[in-house]
Each structure stands twice: as structure tokens, then as C-alpha cells.
Design a protein around this motif. Structure first.
Motif, PDB file in Angstrom:
ATOM      1  N   LEU A   1       0.838  -1.190   0.000  1.00  0.00           N
ATOM      2  CA  LEU A   1       0.000   0.000   0.000  1.00  0.00           C
ATOM      3  C   LEU A   1       0.874   1.241   0.000  1.00  0.00           C
ATOM      4  O   LEU A   1       1.936   1.258   0.610  1.00  0.00           O
ATOM      5  N   ARG A   2       0.408   2.245  -0.629  1.00  0.00           N
ATOM      6  CA  ARG A   2       1.124   3.523  -0.599  1.00  0.00           C
ATOM      7  C   ARG A   2       0.583   4.330   0.578  1.00  0.00           C
ATOM      8  O   ARG A   2      -0.476   4.947   0.507  1.00  0.00           O
ATOM      9  N   LEU A   3       1.329   4.274   1.655  1.00  0.00           N
ATOM     10  CA  LEU A   3       0.903   4.872   2.915  1.00  0.00           C
ATOM     11  C   LEU A   3       0.532   6.337   2.764  1.00  0.00           C
ATOM     12  O   LEU A   3      -0.522   6.764   3.238  1.00  0.00           O
ATOM     13  N   ASP A   4       1.363   7.112   2.082  1.00  0.00           N
ATOM     14  CA  ASP A   4       1.096   8.547   1.969  1.00  0.00           C
ATOM     15  C   ASP A   4      -0.232   8.813   1.272  1.00  0.00           C
ATOM     16  O   ASP A   4      -0.990   9.701   1.658  1.00  0.00           O
ATOM     17  N   THR A   5      -0.550   8.022   0.257  1.00  0.00           N
ATOM     18  CA  THR A   5      -1.804   8.215  -0.474  1.00  0.00           C
ATOM     19  C   THR A   5      -3.008   7.845   0.381  1.00  0.00           C
ATOM     20  O   THR A   5      -3.987   8.582   0.437  1.00  0.00           O
ATOM     21  N   ILE A   6      -2.934   6.708   1.062  1.00  0.00           N
ATOM     22  CA  ILE A   6      -4.045   6.269   1.918  1.00  0.00           C
ATOM     23  C   ILE A   6      -4.277   7.280   3.040  1.00  0.00           C
ATOM     24  O   ILE A   6      -5.411   7.687   3.294  1.00  0.00           O
ATOM     25  N   VAL A   7      -3.203   7.692   3.697  1.00  0.00           N
ATOM     26  CA  VAL A   7      -3.334   8.657   4.791  1.00  0.00           C
ATOM     27  C   VAL A   7      -3.912   9.966   4.274  1.00  0.00           C
ATOM     28  O   VAL A   7      -4.793  10.565   4.906  1.00  0.00           O
ATOM     29  N   ASP A   8      -3.464  10.422   3.116  1.00  0.00           N
ATOM     30  CA  ASP A   8      -3.983  11.659   2.531  1.00  0.00           C
ATOM     31  C   ASP A   8      -5.478  11.537   2.238  1.00  0.00           C
ATOM     32  O   ASP A   8      -6.253  12.438   2.540  1.00  0.00           O
ATOM     33  N   LEU A   9      -5.885  10.424   1.656  1.00  0.00           N
ATOM     34  CA  LEU A   9      -7.306  10.220   1.356  1.00  0.00           C
ATOM     35  C   LEU A   9      -8.144  10.203   2.628  1.00  0.00           C
ATOM     36  O   LEU A   9      -9.212  10.820   2.689  1.00  0.00           O
ATOM     37  N   LEU A  10      -7.676   9.484   3.637  1.00  0.00           N
ATOM     38  CA  LEU A  10      -8.416   9.425   4.896  1.00  0.00           C
ATOM     39  C   LEU A  10      -8.510  10.805   5.539  1.00  0.00           C
ATOM     40  O   LEU A  10      -9.564  11.199   6.032  1.00  0.00           O
ATOM     41  N   THR A  11      -7.417  11.543   5.506  1.00  0.00           N
ATOM     42  CA  THR A  11      -7.388  12.883   6.100  1.00  0.00           C
ATOM     43  C   THR A  11      -8.360  13.822   5.376  1.00  0.00           C
ATOM     44  O   THR A  11      -9.135  14.534   6.022  1.00  0.00           O
ATOM     45  N   ARG A  12      -8.330  13.798   4.043  1.00  0.00           N
ATOM     46  CA  ARG A  12      -9.216  14.681   3.279  1.00  0.00           C
ATOM     47  C   ARG A  12     -10.685  14.364   3.518  1.00  0.00           C
ATOM     48  O   ARG A  12     -11.525  15.258   3.476  1.00  0.00           O
ATOM     49  N   LYS A  13     -10.971  13.095   3.784  1.00  0.00           N
ATOM     50  CA  LYS A  13     -12.358  12.692   4.021  1.00  0.00           C
ATOM     51  C   LYS A  13     -12.717  12.701   5.505  1.00  0.00           C
ATOM     52  O   LYS A  13     -13.817  12.323   5.883  1.00  0.00           O
ATOM     53  N   ASN A  14     -11.748  13.129   6.337  1.00  0.00           N
ATOM     54  CA  ASN A  14     -11.941  13.174   7.786  1.00  0.00           C
ATOM     55  C   ASN A  14     -12.314  11.794   8.337  1.00  0.00           C
ATOM     56  O   ASN A  14     -13.235  11.661   9.135  1.00  0.00           O
ATOM     57  N   ASN A  25     -13.576  -4.946   7.191  1.00  0.00           N
ATOM     58  CA  ASN A  25     -13.778  -6.124   8.033  1.00  0.00           C
ATOM     59  C   ASN A  25     -12.445  -6.794   8.390  1.00  0.00           C
ATOM     60  O   ASN A  25     -12.310  -8.014   8.308  1.00  0.00           O
ATOM     61  N   ILE A  26     -11.473  -5.950   8.746  1.00  0.00           N
ATOM     62  CA  ILE A  26     -10.183  -6.445   9.222  1.00  0.00           C
ATOM     63  C   ILE A  26      -9.886  -5.745  10.545  1.00  0.00           C
ATOM     64  O   ILE A  26     -10.488  -4.719  10.870  1.00  0.00           O
ATOM     65  N   SER A  27      -8.964  -6.294  11.294  1.00  0.00           N
ATOM     66  CA  SER A  27      -8.622  -5.681  12.580  1.00  0.00           C
ATOM     67  C   SER A  27      -7.794  -4.412  12.357  1.00  0.00           C
ATOM     68  O   SER A  27      -7.140  -4.250  11.319  1.00  0.00           O
ATOM     69  N   SER A  28      -7.835  -3.547  13.358  1.00  0.00           N
ATOM     70  CA  SER A  28      -7.035  -2.316  13.253  1.00  0.00           C
ATOM     71  C   SER A  28      -5.547  -2.656  13.259  1.00  0.00           C
ATOM     72  O   SER A  28      -4.749  -1.965  12.628  1.00  0.00           O
ATOM     73  N   GLY A  29      -5.178  -3.735  13.941  1.00  0.00           N
ATOM     74  CA  GLY A  29      -3.783  -4.168  13.948  1.00  0.00           C
ATOM     75  C   GLY A  29      -3.320  -4.608  12.570  1.00  0.00           C
ATOM     76  O   GLY A  29      -2.209  -4.278  12.141  1.00  0.00           O
ATOM     77  N   TYR A  30      -4.173  -5.354  11.885  1.00  0.00           N
ATOM     78  CA  TYR A  30      -3.841  -5.794  10.528  1.00  0.00           C
ATOM     79  C   TYR A  30      -3.766  -4.586   9.594  1.00  0.00           C
ATOM     80  O   TYR A  30      -2.877  -4.498   8.759  1.00  0.00           O
ATOM     81  N   THR A  36       2.106  -0.044   7.259  1.00  0.00           N
ATOM     82  CA  THR A  36       3.538   0.068   7.536  1.00  0.00           C
ATOM     83  C   THR A  36       4.368  -0.863   6.665  1.00  0.00           C
ATOM     84  O   THR A  36       5.593  -0.898   6.784  1.00  0.00           O
ATOM     85  N   GLY A  37       3.707  -1.612   5.792  1.00  0.00           N
ATOM     86  CA  GLY A  37       4.425  -2.486   4.879  1.00  0.00           C
ATOM     87  C   GLY A  37       4.816  -3.829   5.462  1.00  0.00           C
ATOM     88  O   GLY A  37       5.537  -4.598   4.826  1.00  0.00           O
ATOM     89  N   GLN A  38       4.357  -4.122   6.669  1.00  0.00           N
ATOM     90  CA  GLN A  38       4.683  -5.409   7.281  1.00  0.00           C
ATOM     91  C   GLN A  38       3.882  -6.554   6.662  1.00  0.00           C
ATOM     92  O   GLN A  38       4.302  -7.699   6.738  1.00  0.00           O
ATOM     93  N   ARG A  39       2.733  -6.236   6.100  1.00  0.00           N
ATOM     94  CA  ARG A  39       1.881  -7.232   5.454  1.00  0.00           C
ATOM     95  C   ARG A  39       1.500  -6.714   4.072  1.00  0.00           C
ATOM     96  O   ARG A  39       1.505  -5.515   3.815  1.00  0.00           O
TER      97      ARG A  39
END
Length: 66
Positions: A1-14, A25-30, A36-39
Motif C-alpha cells: 500500500l502507498r501509505l502517503d496516499t491512503i493517509v492523505d485520502l483518509l485525512t481529506r475525508k476526515n 472487516n479487518i482488525s485495526s492491527g492488521y 507500515t508495509g509489514q503485510r
């Protein structure tokens, strides 16, 4: 996943990372491990993520590692 893009999208949509995890339908840990690129998300999870961000393309959110 491209972290910067996902975070930007979430931020813009509050929206939060936890909101997205619940919608997928996944855990917050997953979700955290994905961001973070671990999975690596499965093809079906990538499709579900794209459904939540219709303004993006596959290449906006994911990069293929060789």
C-alpha cells in the motif's frame, strides 16, 4: 500500500484508519501492518480497498514490488 496516499485520502475525508479497517472487516492491527508495509494485502482486499476510494486507481494506492 502507498501509505502517503491512503493517509492523505483518509485525512481529506476526515476518516480514520480504524474506520477503514472496520469497513474492510479487518482488525485495526492488521490495517496498521498493511500501512507500515509489514503485510501485503490479498487481491480481494486490494479490490475492497479500491471500492472505498473510487476516485483512485490501482496504481494510486498500490505498488508492485519485484
Amino acid at each position: 500500500l502507498r501509505l502517503d496516499t491512503i493517509v492523505d485520502l483518509l485525512t481529506r475525508k476526515n476518516l480514520s484508519q480504524n474506520w477503514l479497517a472496520k469497513r474492510l472487516n479487518i482488525s485495526s492491527g492488521y490495517m496498521s501492518q498493511l500501512l507500515t508495509g509489514q503485510r501485503t494485502p490479498s487481491p480481494s482486499l486490494r479490490a475492497r480497498i479500491l471500492e472505498h476510494f473510487p476516485e483512485t486507481t490501482f496504481d494510486d494506492l498500490f505498488e508492485i514490488m519485484k
